[in-house]
Design an enzyme around this catalytic site. Sequence first.
Site, PDB file in Angstrom:
ATOM      1  CD  GLU A 223      76.808 -96.766  59.293  1.00 13.87           C
ATOM      2  OE1 GLU A 223      77.517 -97.101  58.335  1.00 13.87           O
ATOM      3  OE2 GLU A 223      76.933 -97.233  60.446  1.00 13.87           O
TER       4      GLU A 223
ATOM      5  CB  THR B 154      80.625 -98.329  59.619  1.00 14.20           C
ATOM      6  OG1 THR B 154      79.674 -97.905  60.608  1.00 14.20           O
ATOM      7  CG2 THR B 154      80.781 -97.266  58.560  1.00 14.20           C
TER       8      THR B 154
ATOM      9  CB  CYS C 106      83.694 -99.321  62.140  1.00 15.21           C
ATOM     10  SG  CYS C 106      84.371 -98.728  63.685  1.00 15.21           S
TER      11      CYS C 106
ATOM     12  CG  HIS D 216      71.850 -97.375  68.101  1.00  8.99           C
ATOM     13  ND1 HIS D 216      71.917 -97.903  66.831  1.00  8.99           N
ATOM     14  CD2 HIS D 216      71.009 -96.308  67.999  1.00  8.99           C
ATOM     15  CE1 HIS D 216      71.156 -97.201  66.012  1.00  8.99           C
ATOM     16  NE2 HIS D 216      70.602 -96.225  66.701  1.00  8.99           N
TER      17      HIS D 216
ATOM     18  CG  ASN E  56      78.503-102.068  67.585  1.00  6.84           C
ATOM     19  OD1 ASN E  56      79.032-102.533  68.584  1.00  6.84           O
ATOM     20  ND2 ASN E  56      77.842-100.920  67.622  1.00  6.84           N
TER      21      ASN E  56
END
Length: 499
Positions: A316, A354, A384, A231, A414
């Site tokens: 995901e 994650t 993660c 991404h 993230n």
Amino acid sequence: MNGLTVLAPLSVEARAVRAGASWANVHRIGMGPRRAARGARVAEDAGAVLIAGFCGALDPDLEPGDVVLGSELRGPTGTTPLPDPSVLAGVLRRGGLRVRVGPIASSQRLVVRERRRALQRTGALAVDMESAWLASATQAQPLVTLRVVVDTHRNELHRPLRTLAGAAAAYRSLRKACALAEDWAHALGPREIVLAAPRASCAGVVRAVEVVERALEARGAPIYVRKQIVHNAHVVADLERRGAIFVEEVDEVPSGSTVIFSAHGVSPAVRAAAADRELDVIDATCPLVAKVHAEARRFAESGFDIVLVGHEGHEEVDGTVGEAPSRMRVIAGADEVDQLEVEDPNRVAYLTQTTLAIDETTGVVDALRERFPKLAGPASSDICYATQNRQDAVRALAADCDVVLVVGSGNSSNSRRLVEVAQRAGTRAALVEDGTEIPPELLIGCERIGLTAGASAPETLVEGVVRALDGLGGVTVSERTVAREDIHFKLPRDVRPQR
């Protein structure tokens, strides 16, 4: 910083600047190199100087009213590099102006016909008659050149009737550009940048991008990729230029072609669809995402209802749900726990996306455990390692920085979580794709900036943001390390180098 001084050669240019920038200290200096050199004396004590006025287009794609910000100034006596104008470029583009950044040439006389074409061949975007001499006569920091196109090779200044409309467009654009630049001007000044470590691309992202690069090298273009490989818009655009074609679903891929599954993973249904089309599949799923998929299969086979903590619709999450669609429920927050319906409260397991924030998932898992005391979970956290490390680093920055900037794309989970982590720590924060997206209003009065990047953003983008901030008046850079990463994932067998 003693404020911004604006130097405008002609009276019409000075009027346009004053009409837009009543807040600025504007001086008309006169046209040509001699007047420019003399006029620069008014800026001797200035903290920052903006050279603002009209120019002639050299690049054939430029039109009257387009803005050219100088990356360097070229004159008869040499070339003067200029500070990175990316922040100002972004401000002007968001305001609706067409902006180009590149070299500006300065000439002692009007440039027309063959001389214009000769200058165009040097790679300069535009030409004026003052900037190079102003640059050599002032020590201002920063020195920024903003020129608006008034004539082009199709309608040159020696044809007055043809350039009348161009002059009107240039006047309006110059006035608007100066009005838009107010926050940028107030944000000028030297700063300290504290870089988070670790930051930027994680091992899974590096692996996924390398998979596409190696497939292109070995098999040639085109190579198809389902969804964005990671991404980040810059990474995707670069791979597209090299021959990768990004599609939403495998039914868009010609039968028998090569398709790569992104780092976010796919469901078994997608794998089956690819097999039906006889596609040559290369799987770039991050090994940590693959771990979550394996846990989903294990819990489902053991008869557990599975609660997946994550954001519905994220790629995901879609892939993980596809491993056990009849046994999995997706929730994003603790407030959704009471609404869960399960077959057996004693056989409930949880998994997590994650890329979530650890403090965000902890509260949800605590609520799940309170309702389902025998809650099962993964042997080790699904969060993660790179996500956790980057969040820890942001907390350290937020503790003593005025602002935190996170480099990453808007669809990067993230990266967005890093912004939230900083904001929960009480620090202003923003997500920026690159240097052009830095909001100058956030930097007014700010002396210390924390800078990091999401796990899907390459380090080159961080370097670009540092250059953009340096363009506001200089920076000193330090780094704060909270963890060291030495994890590397093996490439899929299909693209490993031959021994």
